[in-house]
Design a protein around this motif. Structure first.
Motif, PDB file in Angstrom:
ATOM      1  N   MET A   1       0.920  -1.188  -0.210  1.00 18.79           N
ATOM      2  CA  MET A   1      -0.126  -0.076  -0.074  1.00 18.79           C
ATOM      3  C   MET A   1       0.930   1.368   0.033  1.00 18.79           C
ATOM      4  O   MET A   1       0.709   2.220  -0.820  1.00 18.79           O
ATOM      5  N   ALA A   2       1.765   1.066   0.803  1.00 16.80           N
ATOM      6  CA  ALA A   2       2.761   2.525   1.066  1.00 16.80           C
ATOM      7  C   ALA A   2       3.538   2.722  -0.319  1.00 16.80           C
ATOM      8  O   ALA A   2       3.534   3.766  -0.824  1.00 16.80           O
ATOM      9  N   ALA A   3       3.777   1.515  -1.113  1.00 22.35           N
ATOM     10  CA  ALA A   3       4.640   1.456  -1.951  1.00 22.35           C
ATOM     11  C   ALA A   3       3.874   2.296  -3.363  1.00 22.35           C
ATOM     12  O   ALA A   3       4.275   3.174  -4.179  1.00 22.35           O
ATOM     13  N   SER A   4       2.442   1.959  -3.399  1.00 26.70           N
ATOM     14  CA  SER A   4       1.512   2.488  -4.497  1.00 26.70           C
ATOM     15  C   SER A   4       1.365   4.175  -4.105  1.00 26.70           C
ATOM     16  O   SER A   4       1.193   5.019  -5.220  1.00 26.70           O
ATOM     17  N   LYS A   5       1.171   4.429  -2.879  1.00 23.69           N
ATOM     18  CA  LYS A   5       1.343   5.926  -2.489  1.00 23.69           C
ATOM     19  C   LYS A   5       2.418   6.552  -3.095  1.00 23.69           C
ATOM     20  O   LYS A   5       2.218   7.649  -3.529  1.00 23.69           O
ATOM     21  N   ARG A   6       3.556   6.184  -2.970  1.00 22.80           N
ATOM     22  CA  ARG A   6       4.649   6.728  -3.061  1.00 22.80           C
ATOM     23  C   ARG A   6       4.641   6.854  -4.652  1.00 22.80           C
ATOM     24  O   ARG A   6       5.231   7.828  -5.170  1.00 22.80           O
ATOM     25  N   LEU A   7       4.569   5.851  -5.383  1.00 20.71           N
ATOM     26  CA  LEU A   7       4.496   5.862  -7.266  1.00 20.71           C
ATOM     27  C   LEU A   7       3.460   6.775  -7.551  1.00 20.71           C
ATOM     28  O   LEU A   7       3.878   7.500  -8.490  1.00 20.71           O
ATOM     29  N   ALA A   8       2.035   7.085  -6.882  1.00 27.37           N
ATOM     30  CA  ALA A   8       1.392   8.009  -7.115  1.00 27.37           C
ATOM     31  C   ALA A   8       1.940   9.155  -6.973  1.00 27.37           C
ATOM     32  O   ALA A   8       1.569  10.349  -7.897  1.00 27.37           O
ATOM     33  N   LEU A   9       2.555   9.618  -5.941  1.00 28.58           N
ATOM     34  CA  LEU A   9       3.109  10.857  -5.769  1.00 28.58           C
ATOM     35  C   LEU A   9       4.330  11.354  -6.661  1.00 28.58           C
ATOM     36  O   LEU A   9       4.347  12.395  -7.096  1.00 28.58           O
ATOM     37  N   LEU A  10       5.083  10.216  -6.845  1.00 28.52           N
ATOM     38  CA  LEU A  10       6.068  10.371  -7.909  1.00 28.52           C
ATOM     39  C   LEU A  10       5.482  10.574  -9.536  1.00 28.52           C
ATOM     40  O   LEU A  10       6.066  11.585 -10.083  1.00 28.52           O
ATOM     41  N   LEU A  11       4.317  10.305  -9.938  1.00 24.00           N
ATOM     42  CA  LEU A  11       3.723  10.401 -10.988  1.00 24.00           C
ATOM     43  C   LEU A  11       2.990  11.912 -11.059  1.00 24.00           C
ATOM     44  O   LEU A  11       3.060  12.572 -11.957  1.00 24.00           O
ATOM     45  N   ILE A  12       2.238  12.265  -9.910  1.00 24.36           N
ATOM     46  CA  ILE A  12       1.650  13.505  -9.785  1.00 24.36           C
ATOM     47  C   ILE A  12       2.371  14.671  -9.549  1.00 24.36           C
ATOM     48  O   ILE A  12       2.319  15.866  -9.952  1.00 24.36           O
ATOM     49  N   TRP A  13       3.590  14.586  -8.715  1.00 19.10           N
ATOM     50  CA  TRP A  13       4.592  15.632  -8.455  1.00 19.10           C
ATOM     51  C   TRP A  13       4.918  16.580  -9.638  1.00 19.10           C
ATOM     52  O   TRP A  13       5.078  17.739  -9.617  1.00 19.10           O
ATOM     53  N   PRO A  14       5.354  15.805 -10.536  1.00 13.63           N
ATOM     54  CA  PRO A  14       5.723  16.816 -11.763  1.00 13.63           C
ATOM     55  C   PRO A  14       4.874  17.547 -12.055  1.00 13.63           C
ATOM     56  O   PRO A  14       5.004  18.842 -12.840  1.00 13.63           O
ATOM     57  N   ALA A  15       3.629  17.069 -12.446  1.00  9.26           N
ATOM     58  CA  ALA A  15       2.509  17.647 -12.945  1.00  9.26           C
ATOM     59  C   ALA A  15       2.223  18.803 -12.236  1.00  9.26           C
ATOM     60  O   ALA A  15       1.853  19.860 -12.753  1.00  9.26           O
ATOM     61  N   LEU A  16       2.007  18.862 -11.140  1.00  8.09           N
ATOM     62  CA  LEU A  16       1.809  19.847  -9.920  1.00  8.09           C
ATOM     63  C   LEU A  16       2.859  21.043 -10.298  1.00  8.09           C
ATOM     64  O   LEU A  16       2.623  22.035 -10.141  1.00  8.09           O
ATOM     65  N   PHE A  17       3.993  20.499 -10.150  1.00  8.20           N
ATOM     66  CA  PHE A  17       5.182  21.345 -10.284  1.00  8.20           C
ATOM     67  C   PHE A  17       5.199  22.320 -11.667  1.00  8.20           C
ATOM     68  O   PHE A  17       5.431  23.454 -11.408  1.00  8.20           O
ATOM     69  N   LEU A  18       5.120  21.616 -12.801  1.00  3.68           N
ATOM     70  CA  LEU A  18       4.943  22.331 -14.195  1.00  3.68           C
ATOM     71  C   LEU A  18       3.723  23.281 -13.939  1.00  3.68           C
ATOM     72  O   LEU A  18       3.877  24.394 -14.627  1.00  3.68           O
ATOM     73  N   ALA A  19       2.494  22.785 -13.368  1.00 11.07           N
ATOM     74  CA  ALA A  19       1.263  23.800 -13.289  1.00 11.07           C
ATOM     75  C   ALA A  19       1.678  24.732 -12.548  1.00 11.07           C
ATOM     76  O   ALA A  19       1.326  26.086 -12.771  1.00 11.07           O
ATOM     77  N   THR A  20       2.413  24.767 -11.563  1.00  6.79           N
ATOM     78  CA  THR A  20       2.707  26.301 -10.437  1.00  6.79           C
ATOM     79  C   THR A  20       3.837  26.640 -11.295  1.00  6.79           C
ATOM     80  O   THR A  20       3.624  28.111 -11.226  1.00  6.79           O
ATOM     81  N   ALA A  21       4.721  26.086 -11.923  1.00  6.98           N
ATOM     82  CA  ALA A  21       5.741  27.099 -12.633  1.00  6.98           C
ATOM     83  C   ALA A  21       5.020  27.820 -13.608  1.00  6.98           C
ATOM     84  O   ALA A  21       5.378  28.948 -13.852  1.00  6.98           O
ATOM     85  N   PHE A  22       4.135  27.370 -14.447  1.00  7.19           N
ATOM     86  CA  PHE A  22       3.641  28.253 -15.508  1.00  7.19           C
ATOM     87  C   PHE A  22       2.559  29.120 -14.932  1.00  7.19           C
ATOM     88  O   PHE A  22       2.531  30.321 -15.487  1.00  7.19           O
ATOM     89  N   GLU A  23       2.072  28.983 -13.900  1.00 10.33           N
ATOM     90  CA  GLU A  23       1.138  29.967 -13.016  1.00 10.33           C
ATOM     91  C   GLU A  23       1.959  30.964 -12.438  1.00 10.33           C
ATOM     92  O   GLU A  23       1.541  32.184 -12.501  1.00 10.33           O
ATOM     93  N   LEU A  24       3.192  30.798 -12.046  1.00 13.59           N
ATOM     94  CA  LEU A  24       3.985  31.781 -11.352  1.00 13.59           C
ATOM     95  C   LEU A  24       4.854  32.762 -12.323  1.00 13.59           C
ATOM     96  O   LEU A  24       5.042  33.830 -11.796  1.00 13.59           O
ATOM     97  N   GLN A  25       4.883  32.230 -13.374  1.00 14.78           N
ATOM     98  CA  GLN A  25       5.724  32.984 -14.384  1.00 14.78           C
ATOM     99  C   GLN A  25       5.065  34.491 -14.683  1.00 14.78           C
ATOM    100  O   GLN A  25       5.573  35.370 -15.323  1.00 14.78           O
ATOM    101  N   ALA A  26       3.763  34.559 -14.578  1.00 14.02           N
ATOM    102  CA  ALA A  26       3.138  35.646 -14.856  1.00 14.02           C
ATOM    103  C   ALA A  26       2.454  36.651 -13.570  1.00 14.02           C
ATOM    104  O   ALA A  26       1.590  37.231 -13.898  1.00 14.02           O
ATOM    105  N   GLN A  27       3.152  36.626 -12.471  1.00 10.04           N
ATOM    106  CA  GLN A  27       2.667  37.246 -11.491  1.00 10.04           C
ATOM    107  C   GLN A  27       3.669  38.511 -11.061  1.00 10.04           C
ATOM    108  O   GLN A  27       4.571  38.338 -11.438  1.00 10.04           O
TER     109      GLN A  27
END
Length: 102
Positions: A1-27
């Motif tokens: 169970m813990a391994a699947s949560k880590r895998l999900a975090l590893l897959l979601i984290w880059p998407a969140l990072f990129l979305a935040t980076a694109f949002e912050l560039q125009a502030q």
């Protein structure tokens, strides 16, 4: 169970990072009242002082526009007052220099 949560975090984290980076560039941090005062970042309009690393969304500045780098292409926006830049600055009204006074 813990391994699947880590895998999900590893897959979601880059998407969140990129979305935040694109949002912050125009502030910008606008310390203004009715657009009059100090603006730090890539704000569109200000009457007073605008400090920015590199212009992308500049529309209009009445006062001082200080940048660290040359603006993105196409260059747009109008500066009524003083435009300072290192190594150079520019605006849509034809100013291309280290210092412009219009």
């Amino acid at each position: 169970m813990a391994a699947s949560k880590r895998l999900a975090l590893l897959l979601i984290w880059p998407a969140l990072f990129l979305a935040t980076a694109f949002e912050l560039q125009a502030q910008a941090l606008e310390l203004t009242i009715h657009r009059v005062g100090l603006s730090i970042g890539d704000s569109r309009r200000v009457i007073g002082v605008r400090l920015n690393f590199r212009d992308r969304r500049l529309e209009h500045v009445d006062g001082v526009n200080a940048t660290i780098w040359a603006p993105y292409q196409p260059v747009r926006g109008v500066v009524h007052g003083m435009a300072l830049g290192l190594p150079l600055t520019g605006s849509g009204d034809g100013c291309r220099a280290v210092w412009c006074d219009r």
